[in-house]
Structures are given as C-alpha cells and as structure tokens.
Design a protein around this motif. Structure first.
Motif, mmCIF file in Angstrom:
data_model
loop_
_atom_site.group_PDB
_atom_site.id
_atom_site.type_symbol
_atom_site.label_atom_id
_atom_site.label_comp_id
_atom_site.label_asym_id
_atom_site.label_seq_id
_atom_site.Cartn_x
_atom_site.Cartn_y
_atom_site.Cartn_z
ATOM 1 N N LYS A 320 0.826 -1.213 0.000
ATOM 2 C CA LYS A 320 0.000 0.000 0.000
ATOM 3 C C LYS A 320 0.859 1.262 0.000
ATOM 4 O O LYS A 320 0.467 2.277 -0.563
ATOM 5 N N ASN A 321 2.004 1.195 0.677
ATOM 6 C CA ASN A 321 2.969 2.297 0.687
ATOM 7 C C ASN A 321 4.342 1.733 1.009
ATOM 8 O O ASN A 321 4.464 0.671 1.636
ATOM 9 N N GLY A 322 5.378 2.464 0.631
ATOM 10 C CA GLY A 322 6.737 2.043 0.918
ATOM 11 C C GLY A 322 7.699 2.689 -0.052
ATOM 12 O O GLY A 322 7.299 3.245 -1.067
ATOM 13 N N HIS A 323 8.973 2.629 0.241
ATOM 14 C CA HIS A 323 9.953 3.184 -0.688
ATOM 15 C C HIS A 323 10.149 2.277 -1.898
ATOM 16 O O HIS A 323 10.216 2.743 -3.026
ATOM 17 N N GLN A 324 10.282 0.957 -1.663
ATOM 18 C CA GLN A 324 10.396 -0.006 -2.746
ATOM 19 C C GLN A 324 9.553 -1.231 -2.399
ATOM 20 O O GLN A 324 9.375 -1.555 -1.223
ATOM 21 N N LEU A 325 9.098 -1.921 -3.437
ATOM 22 C CA LEU A 325 8.519 -3.247 -3.197
ATOM 23 C C LEU A 325 9.601 -4.153 -2.635
ATOM 24 O O LEU A 325 9.445 -4.756 -1.569
ATOM 25 N N VAL A 326 10.730 -4.268 -3.340
ATOM 26 C CA VAL A 326 11.875 -5.032 -2.858
ATOM 27 C C VAL A 326 13.142 -4.223 -3.063
ATOM 28 O O VAL A 326 13.415 -3.748 -4.169
ATOM 29 N N ALA A 327 13.901 -4.046 -1.987
ATOM 30 C CA ALA A 327 15.226 -3.432 -2.052
ATOM 31 C C ALA A 327 16.259 -4.506 -1.771
ATOM 32 O O ALA A 327 16.034 -5.402 -0.949
ATOM 33 N N ILE A 328 17.392 -4.407 -2.442
ATOM 34 C CA ILE A 328 18.524 -5.296 -2.179
ATOM 35 C C ILE A 328 19.699 -4.419 -1.797
ATOM 36 O O ILE A 328 20.168 -3.607 -2.576
ATOM 37 N N GLY A 329 20.137 -4.516 -0.543
ATOM 38 C CA GLY A 329 21.168 -3.643 -0.016
ATOM 39 C C GLY A 329 20.567 -2.583 0.888
ATOM 40 O O GLY A 329 19.421 -2.682 1.295
ATOM 41 N N SER A 330 21.316 -1.537 1.216
ATOM 42 C CA SER A 330 22.669 -1.378 0.705
ATOM 43 C C SER A 330 23.696 -2.235 1.467
ATOM 44 O O SER A 330 24.827 -2.409 1.025
ATOM 45 N N GLU A 331 23.289 -2.777 2.639
ATOM 46 C CA GLU A 331 24.188 -3.648 3.396
ATOM 47 C C GLU A 331 24.152 -5.031 2.754
ATOM 48 O O GLU A 331 23.248 -5.825 3.037
ATOM 49 N N LEU A 332 25.131 -5.335 1.904
ATOM 50 C CA LEU A 332 25.111 -6.608 1.177
ATOM 51 C C LEU A 332 26.508 -7.217 1.049
ATOM 52 O O LEU A 332 26.800 -7.954 0.112
ATOM 53 N N SER A 333 27.351 -6.968 2.032
ATOM 54 C CA SER A 333 28.751 -7.378 1.937
ATOM 55 C C SER A 333 28.941 -8.885 1.977
ATOM 56 O O SER A 333 29.978 -9.398 1.551
ATOM 57 N N GLY A 334 27.957 -9.627 2.487
ATOM 58 C CA GLY A 334 28.041 -11.080 2.481
ATOM 59 C C GLY A 334 27.510 -11.709 1.213
ATOM 60 O O GLY A 334 27.628 -12.923 1.031
ATOM 61 N N GLY A 335 26.930 -10.909 0.337
ATOM 62 C CA GLY A 335 26.389 -11.413 -0.915
ATOM 63 C C GLY A 335 24.907 -11.710 -0.844
ATOM 64 O O GLY A 335 24.362 -12.043 0.219
ATOM 65 N N ILE A 336 24.232 -11.560 -2.005
ATOM 66 C CA ILE A 336 22.796 -11.845 -2.108
ATOM 67 C C ILE A 336 22.559 -12.560 -3.436
ATOM 68 O O ILE A 336 23.002 -12.086 -4.490
ATOM 69 N N GLU A 337 21.864 -13.688 -3.382
ATOM 70 C CA GLU A 337 21.613 -14.450 -4.609
ATOM 71 C C GLU A 337 20.324 -15.256 -4.483
ATOM 72 O O GLU A 337 19.846 -15.551 -3.390
ATOM 73 N N ASN A 338 19.775 -15.597 -5.646
ATOM 74 C CA ASN A 338 18.587 -16.453 -5.721
ATOM 75 C C ASN A 338 17.402 -15.824 -4.991
ATOM 76 O O ASN A 338 16.942 -16.306 -3.955
ATOM 77 N N ILE A 339 16.918 -14.725 -5.565
ATOM 78 C CA ILE A 339 15.742 -14.016 -5.043
ATOM 79 C C ILE A 339 14.660 -14.071 -6.107
ATOM 80 O O ILE A 339 14.919 -13.751 -7.276
ATOM 81 N N PHE A 340 13.449 -14.443 -5.744
ATOM 82 C CA PHE A 340 12.345 -14.581 -6.697
ATOM 83 C C PHE A 340 11.134 -13.832 -6.162
ATOM 84 O O PHE A 340 10.594 -14.170 -5.111
ATOM 85 N N VAL A 341 10.717 -12.798 -6.910
ATOM 86 C CA VAL A 341 9.537 -11.995 -6.569
ATOM 87 C C VAL A 341 8.456 -12.329 -7.587
ATOM 88 O O VAL A 341 8.631 -12.097 -8.785
#
Length: 466
Positions: A320-341
């Motif tokens: 209904k409200n928000g900055h993003q539906l999905v944000a990745i980061g900005s804290e991502l130093s360990g890595g991010i993978e395999n995300i499905f929306v």
C-alpha cells in the motif's frame, strides 16, 4: 541378543517406522522436541534450486494461557511475567503454545525459546511499552548491518529452533519515546561512527555496547537471531521503533498472511539478513520505508561471515505504501543471490520509488546475482520499475572515509511481465566503469506513461529489453 528379544524389539519399532513412512509432509520428533511437536515440509517453486522449507507444527502441543498465570489487563509487570513463565513451561515441555486471549495486554520485551509458539487469539492485542528501560539488559543484536549489544527487540529469539508467532491478533508498539529518537543529531551520528570503526577494527561484539544516553539506536520490533525453523503467520503488526521484522542469520523461515503498518523512520517491513531458505507470501505492507529489504551485513561484518542471503521467494504480496517493493542492499557485503519476486501488487496511489532497487557503494563488496521478478503490477511510481545504483552512501559518505575499496559485482537480473501506469523511467542503472553491471533482461516490462527515456544507463554490459 536372543531371537525372542530381537523379535520383541522389532515389534516395538514397527509403529515408529510406519509413522516415518506415512506422515504427510511431517517429520518425527527431533532431539529436544516433545511428542506433540512436529516439523512440516513446504515445497516452493522458483527459477533456481529451492530447498524444501521446514517449519514447526504446534497443532497437537500443550496450550498455556497467560490468564492462568496471573496476566491482568493493564498490568505490565504481571503480563510480562506471565508470558515469560508460559514460554518457559512450553519450552520445558519440548513444545507448547502460549495463548494470548482477546483483550489488550500491556507488556515489556518478550524473549522466545525453542519449541514455542506465541499465539494471539482473535481480538488480542499485545501492546508493548514505550519505555526503553523495559528492553534492557542489552542483547546481542545489530544495527544497519553491524553487530552490537543494543536494546532488546520487542520480540527477540536467540539461537532458537522451531518457533512461531501465529494467530489473528495484533502486535502494537507504543511510539512516544521511539519517535523522538527518529532524528539523527550529532550525538547519534557519533555513536554509529564509533560502532562502524569498532567493526572495522574487528573488536569483539561484547565490546560494542551501544546502550547509553546518546546513541539512541532503536530496537527492531521482531528479531529472529541465529534461529531455524521459524514461522510468522496471521498477525497484524502496528508501529515499530526500527525495522519491523528482522530474520538475522536464520534458515527455514516462513512469513505469511501478515499485515504490517509502520510509518516511522527506517520502518522497513521485512529485512532478511544473512538468511537462507525463506518464503514470504500473502502479506500486506503499508510502510514508511521499504516493504522488503534484503541484506547481508556491512563491510567487514559481511566479509567475515561469508553468509549470503539466498533462496528467498516473495509471492502474492500487496504493498500500500513504501519506498520499494523489494530493495537489495545497501548492506550486502556477504552477498545476495537467488531471489524470486512473483505475482505481487502495488496499489494505485501508493507512495513508491521503485519496484526493485539494488543499491550498494564502493565500500560494500559482496555480490548480487540471480534476481528474478515476474507478474508484478503497480500504479504510479515516483521513479521507476528497476533501479540499480552503485554509489549509495547516505550519511556514511561524510561520517567516515573509505578504508578499503571493494566494488559489488551485479549480474543476472531478470524481469518479466511487470507493468506500471506511470514512471519516470523503466530502468536506471548507474554503475562504475571498472565494473559494469552485467546481464540484465527485461521481457514485457512496460509502463503506460514514461515522460522521458525508457532506460537511463551508465556502464551496463548485456542489457536486453523485449
């Protein structure tokens, strides 16, 4: 062993063996579990290999009502004690459900234990005190990707297995003090600068104590910390001092059919961080920040852990409200993978910047890869459908220098059948000449009105739009 004794032992084992073979998506008791607690397996379809998820099933467990242990409406001390006692009893039984009945129950912090379900009946409201002193002593937590000792989250789970928060009731935070801490005066900024430097120096977490008169690091509403087999289902959550739901270094997490309303500062809905094997479905978000923000630690904290956030499926959610539906980061130093929306909706009239926003900077390192979004519909979006930016530093730009430069490789981002009514751009990708963003595919990604150009790109390799 004689033949007769062997035959007797076999007869004893037959019921156990039959149960193990015929139970429908349930597994027998693990060590520490009582007879009534089972584990349930959930299979999730994704464009990558997604492990089956395991969550607890408390349907046959003992039930403990807090009113039987002295809880009284309006009495914070008695209610907190009754809830704590009920959690202890459910834990010692090897599995149990703590029942919060209809009515409003003022309380202090709640700390879950293994094999416990906190269940809110319809009409129940757990009202959390707004007094910061009620969330002491400090616990092992984190602030924006950096571990520290801070105020206890309103609901906190540390190294737990088989835990749940369920029901049709409401969790509500009292905000009179926390909202005064939303601002970032010099004393607060100096405190987070000190924490940042302590993490760079590799100081032990027990030396990073941030509870004092000036730090004002607000706690998360719910934090599952280093826990596995976690279920959050059905409840409504209103207000939050900081991030609303924070699964941190967890595995096997299912969050479904919840409603979140939180419009304070940094009020993300769900922040999976260094968390793996997770399903978020059929949730409604009305946020002051990102609906879902996926993270994996900041700088050395993420590099040392080597624990990416991965295998996360988000489906059938409404924003209904928000900055993003999905944000990745900005804290991502360990890595991010395999995300499905998959199959999510942003209501027309929502205040939103992007549907998918990947953000990092020259200090983060880590990586982002294998991000999928399909069948998403939105109304007006203030910026665009896809945003990728590699120079997002916020207050850190001036607080501390770049001690070590590590860029973030970003690759394999796939959007299909995504639409909005009006945007400023379809995609904006701003990368670095020394490390272009690679392999971005947009298939049937459209907007009814794009006033300028569809795609704004700097340093992108392998972009396809069809």
């Amino acid at each position: 062993m004689t033949i007769s004794r062997s035959f007797a032992l076999l007869l004893l084992l037959i019921p156990v063996l039959l149960f193990a073979q015929t139970a429908d998506n349930k597994t027998p008791h693990a060590p520490g579990m009582g007879r009534g607690l089972l584990l349930k397996s959930i299979n999730v379809t994704a464009p990558f290999k997604m492990p089956a998820l395991t969550v607890p099933d408390f349907s046959n467990c003992v039930q403990i009502r807090i009113t039987d242990l002295g809880a009284m409406p309006g009495d914070k001390e008695k209610n907190a004690l009754a809830i704590s006692t009920a959690i202890d009893r459910a834990n010692k039984a090897g599995g149990g459900t703590v029942i919060i009945p209809a009515g409003e129950w003022l309380t202090k912090k709640i700390q879950l234990k293994s094999n416990v379900n906190l269940h809110l009946e319809k009409g129940a409201v757990l009202l959390f005190s707004g007094d910061p002193a009620d969330y002491l002593p400090a616990v092992h937590s984190s602030w924006e990707g950096m571990e520290c000792y801070n105020y206890a989250p309103l609901i906190y789970a540390w190294q737990c297995r088989n835990i749940a928060i369920t029901g049709e009731g409401t969790l509500r935070a009292t905000m009179n003090i926390w909202q005064q801490w939303f601002s970032r005066p010099p004393a607060h900024l100096e405190s987070i600068k000190r924490l940042y430097n302590l993490t760079w120096e590799g100081r032990p977490v027990n030396e990073r104590r941030m509870v004092n008169d000036t730090a004002h690091l607000r706690p998360q509403f719910i934090q599952f910390n280093r826990s596995e087999n976690v279920l959050l289902e059905g409840v409504s959550i209103i207000n939050s001092p900081f991030w609303t739901i924070h699964p941190y270094r967890c595995s096997n997490v299912v969050i479904r059919n919840i409603r979140v309303y939180a419009h304070g500062h940094n009020n993300d809905g769900i922040d999976p961080e260094m968390t793996q094997n997770m399903l978020i479905e059929n949730c409604v978000f009305d946020q002051g920040d990102d609906a879902i923000a996926i993270k994996s630690g900041r700088n050395p904290e993420g590099w040392r852990s080597k624990m990416p956030s991965k295998n996360i499926v988000i489906r059938h959610c409404t924003v209904k409200n928000g900055h993003q539906l999905v944000a990745i980061g900005s804290e991502l130093s360990g890595g991010i993978e395999n995300i499905f929306v998959d199959s999510c909706t942003v209501l027309d009239g929502a205040k939103l910047n992007h549907l998918l926003f990947i953000k990092t900077n020259e200090r983060m390192g880590g990586y982002v890869k294998n991000i999928y979004m399909r069948h998403v519909k939105a109304g007006h979006i203030d910026l665009g459908i896809l945003g990728i930016e590699t120079d997002v530093l916020y207050q850190w730009r001036s607080l501390v220098p770049t001690y070590e430069k590590r860029l973030t490789p970003i690759s394999n981002v796939f959007l299909s059948d995504v639409s909005a009514t009006e945007v400023k751009f379809i995609s904006r990708i701003l990368a670095q000449p020394s490390l272009p963003v690679k392999n971005i595919s947009l298939t049937r990604v459209t907007a009814g009105n794009v006033p300028k150009q569809n795609n704004i790109h700097e340093y992108v390799s392998g972009f396809r739009m069809q």
